[in-house]
Design an enzyme around this catalytic site. Structure first.
Site, short mmCIF file in Angstrom:
data_model
loop_
_atom_site.label_atom_id
_atom_site.label_comp_id
_atom_site.label_asym_id
_atom_site.label_seq_id
_atom_site.Cartn_x
_atom_site.Cartn_y
_atom_site.Cartn_z
N HIS A 259 38.98 35.32 55.16
CA HIS A 259 37.88 34.76 55.82
C HIS A 259 38.14 34.65 57.14
O HIS A 259 39.22 34.36 57.64
CB HIS A 259 37.90 33.29 55.07
CG HIS A 259 37.64 33.28 53.45
ND1 HIS A 259 38.83 33.26 52.91
CD2 HIS A 259 36.48 33.02 52.90
CE1 HIS A 259 38.30 33.08 51.58
NE2 HIS A 259 36.98 33.02 51.58
N ASP B 257 40.84 31.85 57.85
CA ASP B 257 42.14 32.04 57.36
C ASP B 257 42.89 32.48 58.63
O ASP B 257 44.22 32.20 58.58
CB ASP B 257 42.13 33.24 56.31
CG ASP B 257 41.34 32.94 55.08
OD1 ASP B 257 40.93 31.75 54.73
OD2 ASP B 257 41.21 34.02 54.27
N MET C 272 38.15 44.24 53.56
CA MET C 272 37.12 43.46 53.31
C MET C 272 37.42 42.13 54.11
O MET C 272 38.35 41.37 54.18
CB MET C 272 37.02 42.80 51.76
CG MET C 272 35.86 42.04 51.47
SD MET C 272 36.07 40.39 51.76
CE MET C 272 36.88 39.72 50.34
N GLU D 200 28.92 37.60 45.71
CA GLU D 200 29.98 37.08 44.62
C GLU D 200 29.09 35.95 43.98
O GLU D 200 29.17 34.99 44.65
CB GLU D 200 31.48 36.68 45.22
CG GLU D 200 32.23 36.29 44.11
CD GLU D 200 33.51 35.97 44.86
OE1 GLU D 200 33.80 36.44 45.98
OE2 GLU D 200 34.24 35.24 44.10
N LYS E 78 29.16 32.86 41.12
CA LYS E 78 29.79 31.69 40.53
C LYS E 78 28.88 30.51 39.79
O LYS E 78 28.31 30.22 40.55
CB LYS E 78 30.70 31.15 41.68
CG LYS E 78 31.97 30.25 40.83
CD LYS E 78 33.06 29.69 41.84
CE LYS E 78 33.97 28.83 41.15
NZ LYS E 78 34.85 28.34 42.13
N GLU F 254 33.50 38.41 39.78
CA GLU F 254 34.98 38.06 39.81
C GLU F 254 35.32 37.73 38.32
O GLU F 254 34.48 37.03 37.60
CB GLU F 254 35.32 36.87 40.70
CG GLU F 254 36.68 36.23 40.18
CD GLU F 254 37.08 34.90 41.23
OE1 GLU F 254 36.87 35.09 42.39
OE2 GLU F 254 37.44 33.80 40.72
N HIS G 224 35.19 34.17 37.29
CA HIS G 224 33.49 33.53 37.46
C HIS G 224 32.73 33.86 36.26
O HIS G 224 31.96 33.07 35.60
CB HIS G 224 32.90 33.68 38.71
CG HIS G 224 33.74 33.36 39.93
ND1 HIS G 224 33.27 33.64 41.10
CD2 HIS G 224 34.84 32.61 40.04
CE1 HIS G 224 34.19 33.10 41.96
NE2 HIS G 224 35.36 32.40 41.29
N ASP H 3 36.68 41.30 42.40
CA ASP H 3 37.89 40.11 42.36
C ASP H 3 38.54 40.08 41.10
O ASP H 3 37.98 39.69 40.17
CB ASP H 3 37.26 38.80 42.79
CG ASP H 3 36.91 38.50 44.26
OD1 ASP H 3 37.12 39.52 44.87
OD2 ASP H 3 36.39 37.54 44.71
N ASP I 90 37.82 26.85 37.60
CA ASP I 90 38.11 28.23 38.27
C ASP I 90 39.68 28.28 38.31
O ASP I 90 40.11 27.74 39.50
CB ASP I 90 37.24 28.31 39.61
CG ASP I 90 37.54 29.83 40.31
OD1 ASP I 90 37.80 30.70 39.30
OD2 ASP I 90 37.38 29.86 41.34
N ASP J 45 41.80 31.27 38.83
CA ASP J 45 42.20 32.07 39.67
C ASP J 45 43.68 32.60 39.24
O ASP J 45 44.39 32.63 40.01
CB ASP J 45 42.24 31.66 41.09
CG ASP J 45 40.71 31.44 41.53
OD1 ASP J 45 39.73 32.08 41.13
OD2 ASP J 45 40.42 30.94 42.71
N ASP K 27 42.07 38.09 43.57
CA ASP K 27 41.66 36.88 44.13
C ASP K 27 41.89 35.68 43.23
O ASP K 27 41.43 35.50 42.40
CB ASP K 27 40.02 36.79 44.32
CG ASP K 27 39.52 35.33 44.84
OD1 ASP K 27 40.33 34.85 45.35
OD2 ASP K 27 38.34 35.04 44.72
C1 GCO Z 1 36.22 30.91 44.79
C2 GCO Z 1 36.09 32.25 45.37
C3 GCO Z 1 36.57 32.52 46.66
C4 GCO Z 1 35.88 33.82 47.31
C5 GCO Z 1 36.30 33.94 48.76
C6 GCO Z 1 35.82 35.40 49.21
O1 GCO Z 1 36.11 30.75 43.53
O2 GCO Z 1 37.19 30.35 45.44
O3 GCO Z 1 36.25 33.32 44.35
O4 GCO Z 1 37.85 32.95 46.46
O5 GCO Z 1 36.27 34.98 46.58
O6 GCO Z 1 35.90 32.85 49.34
O7 GCO Z 1 34.53 35.38 49.45
MN MN Z 2 36.57 35.36 44.50
MN MN Z 3 37.57 32.16 41.54
#
Ligand code: GCO
Ligand code: MN
Ligand code: MN
Length: 392
Positions: free
Chosen positions: A55, A58, A89, A182, A184, A218, A221, A246, A256, A258, A292
């Protein structure tokens, strides 16, 4: 070095925000120190990643001056060159700053919407400078707790206006960038607009420059929404819209998570890798395999690198398992037998009157067809045995 050591051709990428995740959660502060992006680049190169994604914030703290920005970007590019990493990306943080508390592109205040689009323009300049080919939009704050606050149809239109404008920005600048949306379903908002990859695919078809826009599904998600990631990704691939992905893992019915790729729903992960790699005969996905995900909150930096190695290693193991599964003679026989008389030539490519005549003339015995066993139990058991290492 073994079979499962990542190589650049595998196109594995991680976000700065993933391996740099300090382990904060809604109930507790960071458990790991903030790591300099330059050190994260070094660490990712060491574990065998091909690229690093980011990002804007970041890398460049929110509110940095132009001079400071250029200094940071220059130092980062030196690190990329030194370690041989690419940035396939880039994305824009439209969620951390409190200005986005009511959304970014869909916020009710026009100044917030303008600020969000302008911030994306700056992030697109950065993406171009870093040589990215994909720009992800994750509208995490584009949603609502109370739908009384805005017409949800207006939210769709605001999203469209922002994306149309940003497509034009990229075209006008001549940037070689494509957008990946993306989805969610919720978190951090109570409900997020355009909640799944399926919603996104339709929304894209309504954009002025839809050829520039695809999806970034993702695992976590789609699973949060109770859906099949494999089906969502397949629909995107079939439409030529899988621009990015992702990869992570998630238990159904949770926040979420991850998690490390493949650490939950192993069969879902296997079937996803099988689809992406095309081991069953479909055209493979050729873009980056992006993780991700982030390490458990119990980990120090050593654990973070264990996590990163684990994501890539599991992917490569699943790829080898999928190749073996699809080369297995018994698997091929079961699948071939199930696809009996598969060509649909009675009606495909014919005028409808001719098709109707041919369909009516054909002798079909539904009762006989209904009694035919398809052997999917056996097929699935073989798949499980490949997954458990008991076969192949
Ligand atoms: C989340 C998202 C993020 C995005 C990221 C890139 O749920 O936090 O998945 O990790 O993927 O902001 O766009
Ligand atoms: Mn993501
Ligand atoms: Mn996520």
């Amino acid at each position: 070095m073994d079979h499962f050591t990542p190589r650049p051709a595998d196109k594995f990428t991680f976000g700065l925000w993933t391996v740099g995740n300090p382990g904060r959660d809604p109930f507790g502060g960071p458990v790991r120190p903030t790591t300099d992006p330059v050190d994260l680049v070094a660490g990712l190169a060491e574990v065998g990643a091909w690229g690093v994604n980011l990002h804007d914030n970041d890398l460049i703290p929110f509110g940095s001056s132009a001079t400071e920005r250029d200094r940071i970007v220059g130092r980062f590019k030196d690190a990329l060159a030194r370690h041989g990493l690419v940035v396939p990306m880039t994305t824009c943080n439209l969620f951390s700053h409190p200005v986005f508390k009511d959304g970014a592109f869909t916020a009710n205040d026009a100044d917030v919407r303008a600020f969000a689009v302008r911030k994306c323009m700056d992030a697109l300049d950065l993406a171009h400078e870093l040589g990215s080919s994909t720009f992800v939009f994750w509208g995490g704050r584009e949603g609502a707790e109370t739908d009384a606050c805005r017409d949800p149809m207006e939210a769709v239109r605001r999203n469209r206006r922002a994306l149309d404008c940003l497509c034009e920005y990229v075209m006008e600048r001549g940037y070689k960038l494509r957008f990946a949306l993306e989805a969610k379903p919720n978190e951090p908002r109570g409900d997020i607009y355009l909640a799944t990859t399926g919603h996104m695919l339709h929304f894209i078809s309504t954009l002025a420059h839809s050829e520039l826009v695809g999806v970034n599904p993702e695992v976590a998600h789609e699973t949060m929404a109770g859906l099949s990631m494999v089906h969502g990704v397949a629909q995107a691939m079939e439409a030529g819209k899988l621009f990015h992905i992702d990869l992570n893992a998630q238990k159904i019915g949770r926040y979420d998570q991850d998690l490390r790729f493949g650490s939950e729903d192993l069969r879902g992960a296997f079937l996803l890798v099988r689809l992406l790699e095309g081991t069953a005969g479909n055209a493979p996905y050729t873009g980056p395999r992006h993780f991700d995900a982030h390490a458990y909150r119990t980990e120090d930096m050593q654990g973070v690198w264990d996590f990163a190695r684990g994501c890539m290693r599991t992917y490569l193991i699943l790829k080898a398992r999928a190749q073996a599964f699809d080369a297995d003679a018994e698997v091929r026989d079961i699948i071939a037998a199930a696809h009996r008389g598969d060509s649909d030539e009675l009606w495909v490519g014919r005028d409808v009157a001719g098709a109707a005549r041919a369909l009516r003339a054909r002798v079909i015995d539904p009762d006989a067809l209904a009694t035919r066993g398809l052997r999917y139990e056996r097929l699935d058991q073989i798949m499980i045995e490949y997954l458990l290492g008991a076969r192949g």
